[in-house]
Design an enzyme around this catalytic site. Structure first.
Site, PDB file in Angstrom:
ATOM      1  CB  SER A  32      -0.960  -0.075   1.195  1.00  0.00           C
ATOM      2  OG  SER A  32      -1.940   0.922   1.132  1.00  0.00           O
ATOM      3  CG  HIS A  67      -4.363  -1.856  -1.865  1.00  0.00           C
ATOM      4  ND1 HIS A  67      -4.824  -2.553  -0.779  1.00  0.00           N
ATOM      5  CD2 HIS A  67      -3.773  -0.744  -1.351  1.00  0.00           C
ATOM      6  CE1 HIS A  67      -4.513  -1.900   0.331  1.00  0.00           C
ATOM      7  NE2 HIS A  67      -3.880  -0.797   0.007  1.00  0.00           N
TER       8      HIS A  67
END
Length: 195
Positions: A98, A123
């Site tokens: 992330s 993501h």
């Protein structure tokens, strides 16, 4: 329990005890070994500014083993990395997920690395909200704006088209170190030296 090792160093004035992170900072090494929140970001930004003041020509190494975290806190680190004069090399140890992956990719071109068994996960931004419908709509629009900004930066830093980044970050996308290199998130996989 948060145990921080201490190291003893011999100097011409005797012994000196350091916590391990202070000792690493002397060698221009900063560790991101947790989630990214405001406190962590403020600490990393302060260390980068300190190291720039110490020597604006010498590289800084940012070691990353992070599950990610706050977008705004991560952007504070990102903006500082781009603002300061020294190149910031990034090294993934373990996992850069992330916002951790975003910061890994934000390192100076040619100086973004990962250890062979580390992983990278990208993501789209996550967000939870509650409240009145109008407020939830405002927050949803904000998350979409942040997703577009993060995808644009990732596209520029990786060399991938924006559309591919948008598609590939729609869900959790795990990569080995070698796959992250092929994708353009890092520049090289550091092999363990042989003895």
């Amino acid at each position: 329990m948060n145990l921080i090792p201490t190291v003893i160093e011999q100097t011409n004035r005797g012994e000196r005890a350091y916590d391990i992170y202070s000792r690493l900072l002397k060698d221009r090494i900063i560790m991101l070994g947790s989630g990214v929140d405001d406190n962590v970001a403020n600490s990393i930004v302060a260390q980068m500014l300190f190291l720039q003041a110490e020597d604006p020509e010498k590289d800084i190494s940012l070691y990353i083993n992070s599950p990610g975290g706050s977008i705004t806190a991560g952007m504070a680190i990102y903006d500082t990395m781009q603002f300061i004069k020294p190149d910031v090399s990034t090294i993934c140890i373990g996992m850069a997920a992330s916002m951790g992956a975003f910061l890994l990719t934000a390192g100076a071109k040619g100086k973004r690395m990962a250890l062979p068994n580390s992983e990278v996960m990208i993501h789209q931004p996550l967000g939870g909200m509650q409240g009145q419908a109008a407020d939830m709509e405002i927050h949803a629009r904000r998350i979409i704006q942040m997703r577009e900004k993060l995808n644009q930066i990732m596209a520029e830093r990786s060399g991938q088209p924006y559309e591919r980044i948008a598609r590939d970050t729609d869900r959790d996308n795990f990569m080995t170190a070698e796959q992250a290199k092929e994708y353009g998130l890092i520049d090289k996989v550091i092999e363990t030296p042989t003895k």
